[in-house]
Write an enzyme that holds these catalytic residues in place. Structure first.
Site, PDB file in Angstrom:
ATOM      1  N   GLY A  75       1.156  -1.015   0.296  1.00  0.00           N
ATOM      2  CA  GLY A  75       0.187  -0.162   0.564  1.00  0.00           C
ATOM      3  C   GLY A  75       1.193   1.246  -0.010  1.00  0.00           C
ATOM      4  O   GLY A  75       0.358   2.434   0.219  1.00  0.00           O
ATOM      5  N   TRP A  77       2.459   2.642  -2.158  1.00  0.00           N
ATOM      6  CA  TRP A  77       2.549   3.699  -3.474  1.00  0.00           C
ATOM      7  C   TRP A  77       0.858   4.278  -3.248  1.00  0.00           C
ATOM      8  O   TRP A  77       0.782   5.843  -3.576  1.00  0.00           O
ATOM      9  CB  TRP A  77       2.658   2.761  -5.381  1.00  0.00           C
ATOM     10  CG  TRP A  77       4.452   2.770  -5.041  1.00  0.00           C
ATOM     11  CD1 TRP A  77       4.887   3.434  -4.342  1.00  0.00           C
ATOM     12  CD2 TRP A  77       4.354   2.579  -6.782  1.00  0.00           C
ATOM     13  NE1 TRP A  77       6.045   2.548  -4.838  1.00  0.00           N
ATOM     14  CE2 TRP A  77       5.467   3.157  -6.396  1.00  0.00           C
ATOM     15  CE3 TRP A  77       3.667   2.904  -8.144  1.00  0.00           C
ATOM     16  CZ2 TRP A  77       6.602   3.164  -7.819  1.00  0.00           C
ATOM     17  CZ3 TRP A  77       3.605   2.533  -9.003  1.00  0.00           C
ATOM     18  CH2 TRP A  77       5.943   2.406  -8.992  1.00  0.00           C
ATOM     19  N   ASP A  94      -4.440  -6.520  -6.178  1.00  0.00           N
ATOM     20  CA  ASP A  94      -3.005  -6.961  -5.360  1.00  0.00           C
ATOM     21  C   ASP A  94      -4.006  -8.732  -5.280  1.00  0.00           C
ATOM     22  O   ASP A  94      -5.061  -9.164  -4.778  1.00  0.00           O
ATOM     23  CB  ASP A  94      -2.447  -6.525  -4.496  1.00  0.00           C
ATOM     24  CG  ASP A  94      -0.863  -7.346  -4.475  1.00  0.00           C
ATOM     25  OD1 ASP A  94      -0.678  -8.091  -4.333  1.00  0.00           O
ATOM     26  OD2 ASP A  94      -0.181  -6.294  -4.971  1.00  0.00           O
ATOM     27  N   ASP A 134       3.571  -1.932  -9.422  1.00  0.00           N
ATOM     28  CA  ASP A 134       4.935  -1.425  -9.148  1.00  0.00           C
ATOM     29  C   ASP A 134       4.912  -3.352  -8.931  1.00  0.00           C
ATOM     30  O   ASP A 134       5.261  -3.765  -8.184  1.00  0.00           O
ATOM     31  CB  ASP A 134       5.351  -1.571  -7.341  1.00  0.00           C
ATOM     32  CG  ASP A 134       6.328  -1.308  -6.995  1.00  0.00           C
ATOM     33  OD1 ASP A 134       7.446  -1.020  -8.362  1.00  0.00           O
ATOM     34  OD2 ASP A 134       6.636  -1.040  -5.768  1.00  0.00           O
ATOM     35  N   LYS A 174       6.948  -0.946 -13.273  1.00  0.00           N
ATOM     36  CA  LYS A 174       8.573  -1.527 -13.514  1.00  0.00           C
ATOM     37  C   LYS A 174       8.919  -2.517 -14.353  1.00  0.00           C
ATOM     38  O   LYS A 174       7.748  -3.378 -14.104  1.00  0.00           O
ATOM     39  CB  LYS A 174       8.372  -1.562 -11.550  1.00  0.00           C
ATOM     40  CG  LYS A 174       9.588  -3.068 -11.645  1.00  0.00           C
ATOM     41  CD  LYS A 174       8.931  -3.816 -10.125  1.00  0.00           C
ATOM     42  CE  LYS A 174       8.986  -2.949  -9.150  1.00  0.00           C
ATOM     43  NZ  LYS A 174       8.982  -4.291  -7.884  1.00  0.00           N
TER      44      LYS A 174
END
Length: 219
Positions: A75, A77, A94, A134, A174
């Site tokens: 969490g 970001w 997620d 990410d 990413k």
């Protein structure tokens, strides 16, 4: 040694129940200034500083009204987005459980599942201005396989961004050493005004991670 008698560069003894690699990872965590700073400032992970640094360089968060966070756990970001732009509507996803964050809608599900994109889009009042990712695939120790698996996630994230972003929106993801694969890079350049790669200072020097930043979605 400090006056307390503790070595400032803490080391862990490798016990029979802890592998050498695990001990090495824990030692690195204890000595990492970003880890200590994250704990002191209330961030859920050191990764928060990566987004902070990327935002300082590229100006991503301030103008966003709707944000999708892919790979939200734990969490960090989403915390950054909420702090820098409290009015932004944020939805994240997620596989791992993520503790609630005020103002953030969280789905615990596989982003690669067929139902995931629609669930994320429907949770927002309109098209997102910013898609942040990410995500990275769990590594298996084979460099080429790990790269392909992570790039598969990046490609799916980019496809989601292209399908859902509002005109002028931005996408961050990413990637691994070497940057974005040629086909994906060409796709991003086709749909965004600018596409750049960056390695924020908070990324460990020995890490293969980089980030691709695509801005000015053409719609």
């Amino acid at each position: 040694m400090t006056r307390s008698g503790k070595d400032p560069h803490e080391r862990l003894r490798t016990g029979t129940k802890r592998s050498t690699s695990s001990a090495r990872w824990l030692t690195r965590q204890l000595n990492d200034p970003y880890v200590r700073k994250a704990k002191a400032e209330g961030w859920r992970s050191r990764a928060a500083f990566k987004l902070i640094e990327l935002d300082e360089k590229f100006g991503l968060i301030k103008g966003a009204t709707r944000v999708v966070d892919l790979g939200i756990a734990p969490g960090g970001w989403a915390q950054v987005v909420r702090l820098h732009n409290p009015r932004a509507q944020v939805v994240g996803i997620d596989l791992l459980p993520t503790d609630p964050i005020e103002g953030v809608t969280i789905f615990q599900m596989d982003f690669m599942a067929d139902a995931a994109p629609a669930a994320l889009a429907e949770a927002l009042d309109g098209p997102p201005d910013l898609v942040i990712s990410d995500m990275a695939a769990n590594t298996v120790g084979h460099k080429q396989t790990d790269h392909l698996r992570t790039m598969g996630l990046v490609e799916t994230a980019a496809d989601f961004a292209i399908q859902h972003l509002a005109p002028g929106g931005a996408f961050i993801a990413k990637v691994l050493a070497g940057g974005t694969d040629a086909d994906l890079l060409a796709l991003l350049k086709k749909h965004f005004t600018t596409v750049k790669h960056a390695k924020p200072p908070a990324s460990r020097k020995d890490s293969s991670e980089w980030y691709v930043i695509a801005q000015g979605f053409k719609g």
